[in-house]
Design a protein around this motif. Structure first.
Motif, PDB file in Angstrom:
ATOM      1  N   TRP A   1       0.812  -1.205   0.000  1.00  0.00           N
ATOM      2  CA  TRP A   1       0.000   0.000   0.000  1.00  0.00           C
ATOM      3  C   TRP A   1       0.848   1.259   0.000  1.00  0.00           C
ATOM      4  N   THR A   2       2.000   1.202   0.619  1.00  0.00           N
ATOM      5  CA  THR A   2       2.880   2.376   0.623  1.00  0.00           C
ATOM      6  C   THR A   2       3.282   2.750  -0.798  1.00  0.00           C
ATOM      7  N   GLU A   3       3.684   1.763  -1.563  1.00  0.00           N
ATOM      8  CA  GLU A   3       4.064   2.011  -2.955  1.00  0.00           C
ATOM      9  C   GLU A   3       2.873   2.515  -3.762  1.00  0.00           C
ATOM     10  N   GLU A   4       1.715   1.932  -3.530  1.00  0.00           N
ATOM     11  CA  GLU A   4       0.517   2.315  -4.281  1.00  0.00           C
ATOM     12  C   GLU A   4       0.142   3.769  -4.005  1.00  0.00           C
ATOM     13  N   ILE A   5       0.179   4.164  -2.731  1.00  0.00           N
ATOM     14  CA  ILE A   5      -0.183   5.535  -2.374  1.00  0.00           C
ATOM     15  C   ILE A   5       0.798   6.532  -2.981  1.00  0.00           C
ATOM     16  N   ILE A   6       2.097   6.232  -2.903  1.00  0.00           N
ATOM     17  CA  ILE A   6       3.113   7.148  -3.442  1.00  0.00           C
ATOM     18  C   ILE A   6       2.976   7.286  -4.948  1.00  0.00           C
ATOM     19  N   MET A   7       2.745   6.194  -5.642  1.00  0.00           N
ATOM     20  CA  MET A   7       2.645   6.268  -7.098  1.00  0.00           C
ATOM     21  C   MET A   7       1.360   6.962  -7.543  1.00  0.00           C
ATOM     22  N   ARG A   8       0.272   6.788  -6.783  1.00  0.00           N
ATOM     23  CA  ARG A   8      -0.951   7.510  -7.130  1.00  0.00           C
ATOM     24  C   ARG A   8      -0.784   9.005  -6.864  1.00  0.00           C
ATOM     25  N   PHE A   9      -0.012   9.336  -5.825  1.00  0.00           N
ATOM     26  CA  PHE A   9       0.298  10.742  -5.561  1.00  0.00           C
ATOM     27  C   PHE A   9       1.102  11.328  -6.725  1.00  0.00           C
ATOM     28  N   SER A  10       2.023  10.542  -7.265  1.00  0.00           N
ATOM     29  CA  SER A  10       2.800  11.000  -8.425  1.00  0.00           C
ATOM     30  C   SER A  10       1.901  11.225  -9.631  1.00  0.00           C
ATOM     31  N   ASP A  11       0.954  10.315  -9.849  1.00  0.00           N
ATOM     32  CA  ASP A  11       0.016  10.484 -10.961  1.00  0.00           C
ATOM     33  C   ASP A  11      -0.811  11.761 -10.791  1.00  0.00           C
ATOM     34  N   PHE A  12      -1.212  12.026  -9.550  1.00  0.00           N
ATOM     35  CA  PHE A  12      -2.000  13.233  -9.280  1.00  0.00           C
ATOM     36  C   PHE A  12      -1.177  14.488  -9.548  1.00  0.00           C
ATOM     37  N   THR A  13       0.095  14.464  -9.146  1.00  0.00           N
ATOM     38  CA  THR A  13       0.963  15.630  -9.334  1.00  0.00           C
ATOM     39  C   THR A  13       1.224  15.898 -10.808  1.00  0.00           C
ATOM     40  N   PHE A  14       1.221  14.827 -11.625  1.00  0.00           N
ATOM     41  CA  PHE A  14       1.415  14.991 -13.069  1.00  0.00           C
ATOM     42  C   PHE A  14       0.338  15.865 -13.689  1.00  0.00           C
ATOM     43  N   ALA A  15      -0.815  15.959 -13.047  1.00  0.00           N
ATOM     44  CA  ALA A  15      -1.919  16.753 -13.591  1.00  0.00           C
ATOM     45  C   ALA A  15      -1.692  18.250 -13.429  1.00  0.00           C
ATOM     46  N   PHE A  16      -0.611  18.628 -12.719  1.00  0.00           N
ATOM     47  CA  PHE A  16      -0.341  20.044 -12.461  1.00  0.00           C
ATOM     48  C   PHE A  16       1.031  20.403 -13.004  1.00  0.00           C
ATOM     49  N   PRO A  17       1.121  20.720 -14.308  1.00  0.00           N
ATOM     50  CA  PRO A  17       2.421  21.144 -14.860  1.00  0.00           C
ATOM     51  C   PRO A  17       2.868  22.455 -14.231  1.00  0.00           C
ATOM     52  N   ALA A  18       4.114  22.829 -14.516  1.00  0.00           N
ATOM     53  CA  ALA A  18       4.709  23.993 -13.856  1.00  0.00           C
ATOM     54  C   ALA A  18       3.905  25.268 -14.103  1.00  0.00           C
ATOM     55  N   VAL A  19       3.444  25.455 -15.334  1.00  0.00           N
ATOM     56  CA  VAL A  19       2.710  26.692 -15.643  1.00  0.00           C
ATOM     57  C   VAL A  19       1.405  26.755 -14.860  1.00  0.00           C
ATOM     58  N   LEU A  20       0.667  25.643 -14.823  1.00  0.00           N
ATOM     59  CA  LEU A  20      -0.601  25.622 -14.092  1.00  0.00           C
ATOM     60  C   LEU A  20      -0.372  25.822 -12.601  1.00  0.00           C
ATOM     61  N   SER A  21       0.659  25.174 -12.052  1.00  0.00           N
ATOM     62  CA  SER A  21       0.982  25.351 -10.633  1.00  0.00           C
ATOM     63  C   SER A  21       1.353  26.798 -10.339  1.00  0.00           C
ATOM     64  N   ALA A  22       2.118  27.423 -11.239  1.00  0.00           N
ATOM     65  CA  ALA A  22       2.523  28.815 -11.040  1.00  0.00           C
ATOM     66  C   ALA A  22       1.315  29.743 -11.077  1.00  0.00           C
TER      67      ALA A  22
ATOM     68  N   ALA B   1       6.745  26.014  -8.101  1.00  0.00           N
ATOM     69  CA  ALA B   1       5.987  25.382  -9.188  1.00  0.00           C
ATOM     70  C   ALA B   1       6.859  24.403  -9.968  1.00  0.00           C
ATOM     71  N   ILE B   2       8.063  24.818 -10.318  1.00  0.00           N
ATOM     72  CA  ILE B   2       8.963  23.936 -11.073  1.00  0.00           C
ATOM     73  C   ILE B   2       9.413  22.767 -10.210  1.00  0.00           C
ATOM     74  N   GLY B   3       9.667  23.029  -8.924  1.00  0.00           N
ATOM     75  CA  GLY B   3      10.078  21.957  -8.021  1.00  0.00           C
ATOM     76  C   GLY B   3       9.016  20.881  -7.884  1.00  0.00           C
ATOM     77  N   ILE B   4       7.752  21.301  -7.735  1.00  0.00           N
ATOM     78  CA  ILE B   4       6.649  20.332  -7.638  1.00  0.00           C
ATOM     79  C   ILE B   4       6.551  19.510  -8.914  1.00  0.00           C
ATOM     80  N   PHE B   5       6.752  20.158 -10.049  1.00  0.00           N
ATOM     81  CA  PHE B   5       6.668  19.457 -11.336  1.00  0.00           C
ATOM     82  C   PHE B   5       7.773  18.422 -11.500  1.00  0.00           C
ATOM     83  N   GLN B   6       8.912  18.626 -10.821  1.00  0.00           N
ATOM     84  CA  GLN B   6      10.037  17.695 -10.927  1.00  0.00           C
ATOM     85  C   GLN B   6       9.808  16.412 -10.120  1.00  0.00           C
TER      86      GLN B   6
END
Length: 297
Positions: free
Chosen positions: A124-145, A162-167
């Motif tokens: 479950w730890t791996e699953e939660i982290i990877m789903r969090f990564s998928d969620f973060t992918f929905a916010f590119p740097a420009v949108l986050s900024a 914004a750029i750090g979150i995108f990385q």
């Protein structure tokens, strides 16, 4: 008569590293590494030089000298506010590198940590982290900024966050995939059989064997961070005046493309040189740090 000592095929990569002298000997013969390193050093040297010297103050406005052509006083001319172009480029390199370094450091710290945890813990730890990564992918740097600017206002800090979150998701996925391959190796299984815990195996065996992959990826992420910073500054969401920025120079030049097109060429060329240098450097490091390619050369 005892048999000669040999290094097992599945021994850690760290135990089979190429000697430093051999590495630099191959590096200096690698065209991509040499060219990319030279361009990257040129940009870095420009940023460091701007800390102690610029031909003119990049913040000094002289309307009487606006849009001057190249001359002995102003090597690349002046912009619409009478500021020296060379000084703006040097100071802009400093801002760009600072944003890139901090943003990539944020992505590297959180991304590598999350990737290693996901690989070590699984379930479950791996699953939660990877789903969090998928969620973060929905916010590119420009949108986050844009969202951050709406809350705290535009600025250098906004672009860094914004750029750090995108990385983070990119480095998380890369770390997790590379670490999973190491966890399946025989020497890791032997370490587990010897009673070593997951944390100790991660630090002593997994992380050292994926460092070369991470180093190459960092150069690529740095290039992307430079492009993102320029884009955010161009849109008015990143570095704010009077602080010079290559992206802001492009923004200021867009209304003068027919009157003085070189105002857009200079910062555009600076961005292209920085990104090209980092990409070539990354390609060279990939070839030099790959043990299979190292044996072929």
């Amino acid at each position: 008569m005892s048999a000669p000592l040999t290094t097992p095929v599945d021994a850690p990569v760290a135990a089979r590293r190429v000697p430093a002298k051999t590495f630099w000997g191959r590096a200096l013969r690698h065209r991509s590494f040499v060219l990319g390193g030279s361009l990257s050093l040129l940009v870095l040297a420009s940023a460091l030089l701007s800390l102690v010297w610029t031909p003119w103050s990049p913040y000094e406005i002289d309307i009487a000298s606006k849009l001057r052509p190249p001359s002995a006083a102003h090597w690349l001319g002046t912009d619409s506010f009478g500021r020296d172009i060379v000084s703006l480029l040097l100071a802009g390199a400093r801002a760009t590198i600072m944003v890139g370094v901090i943003a990539v450091s944020i992505g590297l710290t959180f991304g590598v940590t999350l990737g290693l945890i996901a690989s070590a813990r699984r379930g479950w730890t791996e699953e939660i982290i990877m789903r969090f990564s998928d969620f973060t992918f929905a916010f590119p740097a420009v949108l986050s900024a844009i969202m951050l600017a709406a809350v705290v206002g535009p600025g250098m800090v906004t672009s860094i966050v914004a750029i750090g979150i995108f990385q983070i998701p990119t480095l998380t996925r890369l770390t997790r995939g590379s670490a999973n391959a190491i966890w399946a190796r025989e020497f890791v299984l032997a370490a587990r059989a010897a009673g070593k815990g997951a944390f100790r195996i991660t630090i002593e065996h997994v992380l050292p064997n994926i460092l070369s992959i991470l180093i190459v990826q960092v150069t690529i992420q740095f290039a992307l961070a430079i492009l993102a910073e320029a884009a955010l500054s161009y849109l008015g969401l990143g570095t704010q005046p009077p602080q010079p920025s290559w992206g802001r120079m492009l923004n200021d030049a867009q209304t003068l493309l027919f009157q003085s097109p070189m105002l857009a060429v200079y910062p555009g060329a600076a961005i292209a040189i920085a990104v090209l240098g980092l990409n070539l450097l990354g390609d060279g490091l990939r070839d030099l740090l790959d043990p299979r390619l190292a044996r072929e050369r």
